[in-house]
Design an enzyme around this catalytic site. Structure first.
Site, PDB file in Angstrom:
ATOM      1  N   ARG A 147       2.829   8.037 -30.485  1.00 16.75           N
ATOM      2  CA  ARG A 147       1.675   8.909 -30.350  1.00 16.75           C
ATOM      3  C   ARG A 147       1.900  10.087 -31.290  1.00 16.75           C
ATOM      4  NH1 ARG A 147       3.228   7.750 -24.909  1.00 16.75           N
ATOM      5  NH2 ARG A 147       1.667   6.502 -23.783  1.00 16.75           N
ATOM      6  N   LYS A 171       4.187  10.747 -22.363  1.00 19.88           N
ATOM      7  CA  LYS A 171       3.339  11.373 -21.348  1.00 19.88           C
ATOM      8  C   LYS A 171       4.137  11.623 -20.075  1.00 19.88           C
ATOM      9  CE  LYS A 171      -1.145   9.587 -22.875  1.00 19.88           C
ATOM     10  NZ  LYS A 171      -2.333   8.782 -22.497  1.00 19.88           N
ATOM     11  N   HIS A 243      -3.556   7.792 -34.375  1.00 17.34           N
ATOM     12  CA  HIS A 243      -3.463   6.778 -33.330  1.00 17.34           C
ATOM     13  C   HIS A 243      -3.742   5.377 -33.881  1.00 17.34           C
ATOM     14  CE1 HIS A 243      -2.564   6.993 -29.085  1.00 17.34           C
ATOM     15  NE2 HIS A 243      -3.409   6.012 -28.844  1.00 17.34           N
ATOM     16  N   ARG A 246      -0.627   3.570 -34.452  1.00 20.50           N
ATOM     17  CA  ARG A 246      -0.069   3.074 -33.184  1.00 20.50           C
ATOM     18  C   ARG A 246      -0.751   1.770 -32.785  1.00 20.50           C
ATOM     19  NH1 ARG A 246       2.502   4.724 -28.322  1.00 20.50           N
ATOM     20  NH2 ARG A 246       1.297   4.385 -26.409  1.00 20.50           N
ATOM     21  N   HIS A 269       3.453   2.349 -22.090  1.00 19.71           N
ATOM     22  CA  HIS A 269       2.322   2.160 -21.182  1.00 19.71           C
ATOM     23  C   HIS A 269       2.824   1.942 -19.758  1.00 19.71           C
ATOM     24  CE1 HIS A 269      -0.495   0.621 -24.616  1.00 19.71           C
ATOM     25  NE2 HIS A 269      -0.443   1.939 -24.551  1.00 19.71           N
ATOM     26  N   TYR A 278      -4.404  -5.478 -26.909  1.00 19.85           N
ATOM     27  CA  TYR A 278      -3.934  -5.892 -28.233  1.00 19.85           C
ATOM     28  C   TYR A 278      -3.820  -7.405 -28.370  1.00 19.85           C
ATOM     29  CZ  TYR A 278      -2.901  -0.963 -28.644  1.00 19.85           C
ATOM     30  OH  TYR A 278      -3.015   0.407 -28.677  1.00 19.85           O
TER      31      TYR A 278
END
Length: 297
Positions: A147, A171, A243, A246, A269, A278
């Site tokens: 990120r 995160k 992004h 990514r 994730h 994806y």
């Protein structure tokens, strides 16, 4: 049950038990405050909120032309809040459980092919210190799937290039180790040994990998502008951002046969469903299958 006490305890729960970032906590509390305002308008106590009331609240919110995505996120926040009340205050029910989330059209992210990535990198002016830095930035973005927030806060002390790993803080302040390829390692070493020593590092930024010309940590906006400028140079019309690299990292891994769980871990994730986006199949590949095997082709 008082709103102020419930919100205060909920905030503590999100911080200490869920280990969420301040940004995420503010988003959850903002969702709760919207419901609190509606309850005040309807003169309804928190304990009296039921599924019908939640549905009425969502209809009320919808009148303000709020997107389906925002409504779904709001409902998810309230679902977490009432689940917390069940645990901490022995509330008997969660009134959001029977309320359906708005249907969302899952958007396939913009992905660059390897030729486009190479063209962007080739457009960088390598005769300047900033150019060498920018090349390294793009190689790391694509080589690790970071990120942009993880890129700009990347620390020199968290680079383990001898064993081909970097440690990032994602995160919710969650750390993870990510493998880094030989290409990205090569340019990171060049940047660290030949470029960064010429930058006047400011106090407090000594451990930051990517610095601006004044010796301070790069901003997210600056990385965005670097990429936008390169896209303009090569005439790329796709809407891209940091992004996008990514997305490209993840998509190319999955298309190449990488295990989805491994990709999930590398991206950081929490849910595998986020990574599953994806698994979309390349349209050119589908067209080639039809051309090759369909009798009418």
């Amino acid at each position: 049950m008082e709103w102020d006490i419930a919100k205060k305890d909920f905030k503590r729960y999100l911080l200490l038990e869920r280990n969420l970032s301040n940004h995420s906590i503010d988003a959850y509390l903002n969702d709760v405050q919207k419901l609190e305002a509606y309850c005040s308008f309807k003169k309804t106590a928190l304990a009296q909120v039921d599924a019908r009331f939640i549905q009425q609240f969502l209809v009320f919110i919808n009148d303000f032309s709020i997107s389906a995505f925002t409504q779904a996120r709001l409902l998810s926040g309230l679902r977490t809040f009432f689940a917390f009340l069940q645990i901490e205050y022995d509330r008997k029910d969660n009134p959001t459980e029977l309320v359906e989330s708005p249907r969302l059209n899952r958007k396939i992210p913009t992905v660059l092919n390897i030729e486009e990535i190479d063209a962007l990198i080739a457009a960088i002016d390598l005769s300047t210190l900033e150019g060498m830095r920018n090349k390294t930035i793009l190689e790391v973005l694509y080589g690790c799937g970071l990120r942009v927030s993880e890129l700009v806060t990347l620390k020199v002390s968290n680079l383990y290039l001898d064993v081909e790993f970097v440690k990032v803080e994602g995160k919710g302040s969650k750390e993870r180790l990510i493998p880094i390829g030989h290409h990205a390692i090569k340019y990171l070493k060049i940047y660290l040994e030949e470029v960064r020593p010429h930058v006047p590092v400011q106090m407090g930024h000594e451990d930051v990998v990517f610095l601006n010309r004044r010796g301070k940590q790069l901003t997210r906006v600056m990385v965005f502008l670097i990429i936008k400028d390169l896209a303009k140079k090569i005439g790329l019309t796709k809407p891209i951002s940091p992004h996008t690299f990514r997305h490209s990292f993840a998509s190319h891994l999955v298309e190449g046969g990488a295990d989805l769980r491994a990709v999930q871990d590398m991206l950081g994730h929490e849910s595998i469903t986020t990574t599953e986006i994806y698994t979309h199949i390349d349209k050119d590949y589908l067209q080639s299958v039809i051309t090759q095997y369909h009798p009418r082709s």
